[in-house]
Design an enzyme around this catalytic site. Structure first.
Site, mmCIF file in Angstrom:
data_model
loop_
_atom_site.group_PDB
_atom_site.id
_atom_site.type_symbol
_atom_site.label_atom_id
_atom_site.label_comp_id
_atom_site.label_asym_id
_atom_site.label_seq_id
_atom_site.Cartn_x
_atom_site.Cartn_y
_atom_site.Cartn_z
ATOM 1 N N PRO A 264 0.808 -1.221 0.000
ATOM 2 C CA PRO A 264 0.000 0.000 0.000
ATOM 3 C C PRO A 264 0.843 1.272 0.000
ATOM 4 O O PRO A 264 1.818 1.381 0.746
ATOM 5 C CB PRO A 264 -0.786 -0.112 1.325
ATOM 6 C CG PRO A 264 0.066 -0.974 2.204
ATOM 7 C CD PRO A 264 0.834 -1.893 1.311
ATOM 8 N N GLY A 265 0.456 2.195 -0.855
ATOM 9 C CA GLY A 265 1.094 3.513 -0.869
ATOM 10 C C GLY A 265 0.101 4.536 -0.342
ATOM 11 O O GLY A 265 0.178 5.012 0.786
ATOM 12 N N CYS A 332 2.781 28.568 -16.436
ATOM 13 C CA CYS A 332 2.431 29.085 -17.753
ATOM 14 C C CYS A 332 1.883 27.963 -18.642
ATOM 15 O O CYS A 332 2.464 27.594 -19.656
ATOM 16 C CB CYS A 332 3.661 29.749 -18.373
ATOM 17 S SG CYS A 332 3.198 30.839 -19.690
HETATM 18 N N1 LLP Z 1 2.796 -1.600 -5.979
HETATM 19 C C1 LLP Z 1 3.093 -1.343 -7.265
HETATM 20 C C2 LLP Z 1 3.787 -2.349 -8.038
HETATM 21 C C3 LLP Z 1 2.719 -0.121 -7.839
HETATM 22 O O1 LLP Z 1 3.000 0.127 -9.122
HETATM 23 C C4 LLP Z 1 2.051 0.861 -7.056
HETATM 24 C C5 LLP Z 1 1.681 2.167 -7.620
HETATM 25 C C6 LLP Z 1 1.780 0.555 -5.707
HETATM 26 C C7 LLP Z 1 2.166 -0.695 -5.202
HETATM 27 C C8 LLP Z 1 1.086 1.503 -4.783
HETATM 28 O O2 LLP Z 1 -0.191 1.821 -5.202
HETATM 29 P P1 LLP Z 1 -1.139 2.665 -4.199
HETATM 30 O O3 LLP Z 1 -1.386 1.806 -2.986
HETATM 31 O O4 LLP Z 1 -0.407 3.898 -3.841
HETATM 32 O O5 LLP Z 1 -2.357 2.949 -4.967
HETATM 33 N N2 LLP Z 1 0.571 8.353 -9.089
HETATM 34 C C9 LLP Z 1 -0.742 7.767 -9.111
HETATM 35 C C10 LLP Z 1 -0.783 6.366 -8.530
HETATM 36 C C11 LLP Z 1 -0.021 5.361 -9.385
HETATM 37 C C12 LLP Z 1 1.150 4.813 -8.697
HETATM 38 C C13 LLP Z 1 1.851 3.769 -9.469
HETATM 39 N N3 LLP Z 1 2.036 2.535 -8.776
HETATM 40 C C14 LLP Z 1 -1.726 8.674 -8.408
HETATM 41 O O6 LLP Z 1 -1.334 9.738 -7.927
HETATM 42 O O7 LLP Z 1 -2.915 8.364 -8.342
#
Ligand code: LLP
Length: 404
Positions: A264-265, A332
């Protein structure tokens, strides 16, 4: 759902450190981690924080202090994790599209690796054979996630080894006697529906007989957190119950135990973050009243890149009458944070706070238009610490080589 940092504290921090300013409440991160721990108590599971969401070293150290593991998406993130004190065995490197030398470095560091291409798997087999356990990232051809840009499991996605190439994969494993320790599938970000995770678990269930040595099944990250007032996140207790059921089935069928891994991120760090900006100008127009703030997509690109919704609050005038505004940046380019957004009446100089700014906010920032990256503050046990200084002009020039 909303910021656990009070308006008064945010106002004081803006006065002390200036704006734009990212503020992270470490206690909220602890609370989120605790939710996972409580829900998954008794389930053979490990959680790895997908640190691409937020990599400030102090946040990483805080997350380590909770007992959480860490998932990296570049070798530099792995170096940061080591620097933050993570034990290599608690570091996972889920790579994609990388040069093989990063995998070699990962092996030298002694961290866990998930490989996502047949090409790198072959190089890995040639070099390490059965000497180093490795996970493989698969692409299941499942379309899931908040929007196409953050959806990674579908059949046009670059991520993972397509499941239809299983025969080639197995041939490589056999040829080089590769030690496959686990399987990995991450279908995308903002996955509310627990059934998507279970679809992946079913795929794993069928694959297990091909991989006699695997012991972990990595379901990736992507737990949804609420961004809008009325939204719900992924039902974590339900996910836990379903996963437990699935692990029991696996154990009964294959007569051995498996561990489930998650990455989880957003779940850990989205809601802890507030992004404080200040209103530079108000511009009346037939189409809208534009609120021009002292930020832009150089600091928070999610609304422009994904059309993501972030709640915005006018903390300088919380009781003002509601009016509708277009909140725009000072870059910009057309950098619209929100269109036709109801806010308490906005005046020049007011502080506008973006909620859910902890994940992929500062991390996706840039110096476009030669603007400075914001400062970052972490609040822990109610005490605020500056954890990153605001850029100065020297930072913009740092690696430039000025010729005579
Ligand atoms: N594991 C893998 C292999 C991933 O590619 C990602 C996110 C995560 C875990 C974590 O995902 P999370 O739990 O944070 O949803 N920048 C985008 C999110 C895409 C992130 C890419 N990979 C946003 O701001 O919505």
């Amino acid at each position: 759902m909303y910021s656990t940092t009070s308006n008064q504290q945010l106002t004081d921090l803006a006065a002390s450190y200036g704006t734009p300013l990212y503020v992270y409440n470490a206690d909220k991160i602890s609370e989120q981690y605790q939710q996972l721990q409580t829900a998954f108590e008794g389930v053979n599971s490990r959680f790895f924080f997908a640190c691409k969401a937020l990599t400030n070293i102090n946040i990483l150290k805080h997350i380590r202090s909770l007992g959480c593991n860490i998932d990296c998406s570049s070798i530099n993130e792995a170096h940061l994790a080591i620097r933050a004190g993570f034990d290599p065995k608690n570091i996972l490197y889920t790579s994609n599209g990388i040069a093989f030398d990063e995998i070699e470095t990962a092996v030298d560091l002694g961290i866990n690796v998930n490989i996502d291409s047949l090409s790198n798997l072959e190089k890995f087999g040639k070099k390490y054979g059965h000497n180093y356990p490795v996970g493989i990232r698969l692409r299941p051809n499942i379309l899931a996630g908040g929007n196409l840009k953050i959806s990674t499991g579908h059949e046009k996605s670059k991520f993972g080894i397509p499941i239809e190439q299983l025969d080639q994969l197995l041939a490589l494993v056999k040829q080089y006697n590769i030690y496959i320790a686990g399987l990995h599938i991450h279908t995308g970000s903002e996955i509310k529906d627990v059934a998507v995770f279970m679809q992946v678990a079913d795929i794993f269930f069928d694959l297990v007989p091909h991989f006699p040595e695997i012991h972990f099944l990595d379901l990736g990250g992507g737990f949804k957190v609420p961004y809008k007032e009325e939204e719900a996140g992924t039902d974590i207790p339900l996910l836990s119950a379903k996963v437990q059921e699935s692990l029991k089935n696996l154990a009964a069928t294959y007569q051995r135990n498996f561990q489930v891994w998650f990455e989880p991120g957003k779940f850990l760090v989205s809601e802890c973050g507030s992004f404080i900006t200040q209103v530079n100008v108000l511009k009346e127009n037939a189409a809208a009243t534009f609120v021009g703030i002292n930020s832009g997509f150089n600091h928070l690109i999610r609304p422009m890149f994904y059309e993501a919704y972030h709640r915005i609050r006018n903390i300088s005038n919380p009781d003002g009458p509601i009016k509708h505004y277009a909140v725009t940046g000072n870059i910009c380019e057309t950098d619209t944070f929100a269109w036709d957004r109801p806010l308490n009446e906005v005046r020049e100089g007011d502080l506008l706070v973006f909620d859910n700014a902890g994940a992929y906010g500062f991390e996706m920032g840039s110096n476009y238009n030669s603007r400075f990256l914001p400062a970052q503050v972490m609040i822990k046990n109610g005490v605020a610490f500056l954890i990153r200084k605001r850029d100065v002009l020297e930072d913009i020039l740092r690696n430039q080589i000025e010729l005579d």
